[in-house]
Design a protein around this motif. Structure first.
Motif, PDB file in Angstrom:
ATOM      1  N   GLU A 161       3.056   1.217  -3.512  1.00  0.00           N
ATOM      2  CA  GLU A 161       2.408   1.063  -4.814  1.00  0.00           C
ATOM      3  C   GLU A 161       1.093   1.823  -4.951  1.00  0.00           C
ATOM      4  OE1 GLU A 161       3.853  -0.523  -7.332  1.00  0.00           O
ATOM      5  OE2 GLU A 161       5.550  -1.135  -6.085  1.00  0.00           O
ATOM      6  N   ILE A 162       0.375   2.010  -3.853  1.00  0.00           N
ATOM      7  CA  ILE A 162      -0.954   2.621  -3.935  1.00  0.00           C
ATOM      8  C   ILE A 162      -0.942   4.066  -3.451  1.00  0.00           C
ATOM      9  CG2 ILE A 162      -3.371   2.460  -3.193  1.00  0.00           C
ATOM     10  CD1 ILE A 162      -2.466   0.147  -5.018  1.00  0.00           C
ATOM     11  N   LEU A 201      -8.797   2.861  -3.485  1.00  0.00           N
ATOM     12  CA  LEU A 201      -8.491   1.801  -2.529  1.00  0.00           C
ATOM     13  C   LEU A 201      -7.990   2.398  -1.214  1.00  0.00           C
ATOM     14  CD1 LEU A 201      -8.209  -1.233  -1.887  1.00  0.00           C
ATOM     15  CD2 LEU A 201      -5.929  -1.137  -2.860  1.00  0.00           C
ATOM     16  N   LEU A 208      -4.481   5.901  -7.344  1.00  0.00           N
ATOM     17  CA  LEU A 208      -5.194   4.684  -6.951  1.00  0.00           C
ATOM     18  C   LEU A 208      -5.670   4.735  -5.503  1.00  0.00           C
ATOM     19  CD1 LEU A 208      -2.945   1.968  -8.622  1.00  0.00           C
ATOM     20  CD2 LEU A 208      -5.200   2.746  -9.372  1.00  0.00           C
ATOM     21  N   ALA A 209      -5.041   5.546  -4.689  1.00  0.00           N
ATOM     22  CA  ALA A 209      -5.429   5.639  -3.278  1.00  0.00           C
ATOM     23  C   ALA A 209      -6.877   6.105  -3.130  1.00  0.00           C
ATOM     24  CB  ALA A 209      -4.485   6.579  -2.525  1.00  0.00           C
ATOM     25  N   TYR A 213       0.828  -1.199   0.000  1.00  0.00           N
ATOM     26  CA  TYR A 213       0.000   0.000   0.000  1.00  0.00           C
ATOM     27  C   TYR A 213       0.869   1.258   0.000  1.00  0.00           C
ATOM     28  CZ  TYR A 213      -3.878   3.101   0.643  1.00  0.00           C
ATOM     29  OH  TYR A 213      -4.794   4.096   0.437  1.00  0.00           O
TER      30      TYR A 213
END
Length: 146
Positions: A19-20, A29, A25-26, A16
Motif C-alpha cells: 500500500e505504501i 512514511l 506516500l513512501a 507497507y
C-alpha cells in the motif's frame, strides 16, 4: 512525520509493501517509522502532538487501554491529543450491523464512566461520542497533562 505501531510485524510489512512503497506516500512514511510491538512502545525518538487508535480498543480488554496510555505518555507532549475509537455498551450488545460486542471478550465495549476511571493520571479523558463511524464506534479524546 507519520509513525505507526501494531502488534503484527507481518501485517505492517505487507501493508507497507503493498500500500505504501509503490506510491508517493513512501516519501512521507519511511519503513523505519513503523514498529511492531505487543507493548505499545514507540521507540522513534520523537515527541508526538497527536495520536490515533482506530478499532484497537474494540479488541482489547480495558486494562490494555490503561497500559497503552501509561506506556505512551512519555512520548506525548503536554497538551497532545490522543484519539481512539471504542464501542459503547454494557452486557451483551447486538449492533445494527450484526456485530455482537461484550464486556468480557472480543469485540469489547465499554461505558464512558469505566474508560474515564481507567484513564491513568497524566491524561484527561473526554467522551466525544458519535462521529460517523460505519460500525457505530464512538470517539474518545485523551489530552496529555503535565
Amino acid at each position: 512525520r507519520y509513525y505507526g505501531i501494531d502488534i503484527s510485524a507481518s501485517l505492517l510489512e505487507a501493508g507497507y509493501e503493498h500500500e505504501i512503497a509503490p506510491t508517493p506516500l513512501a516519501d512521507k512514511l519511511p519503513r523505519s517509522h513503523l514498529h511492531a510491538t505487543p507493548d505499545f512502545e514507540a521507540p522513534f525518538g520523537v515527541m508526538f502532538d497527536y495520536g490515533l487508535a482506530t478499532s484497537l480498543f474494540t479488541h482489547l480488554p480495558i486494562d490494555y487501554y490503561s497500559r497503552s496510555l501509561e506506556t505512551l505518555a512519555p512520548v506525548f507532549r503536554t497538551g497532545a491529543r490522543f484519539y481512539a475509537t471504542v464501542f459503547e455498551g454494557s452486557g451483551v450488545v447486538n449492533r445494527p450491523d450484526g456485530i455482537v460486542t461484550y464486556d468480557d471478550r472480543d469485540p469489547f465495549h465499554f461505558r464512558p464512566s469505566d474508560l474515564k476511571a481507567a484513564t491513568p493520571s497524566g491524561w484527561a479523558f473526554k467522551w466525544i461520542g458519535e462521529w460517523g463511524h460505519p460500525r457505530g464506534q464512538m470517539m474518545i479524546e485523551l489530552t496529555r497533562l503535565d
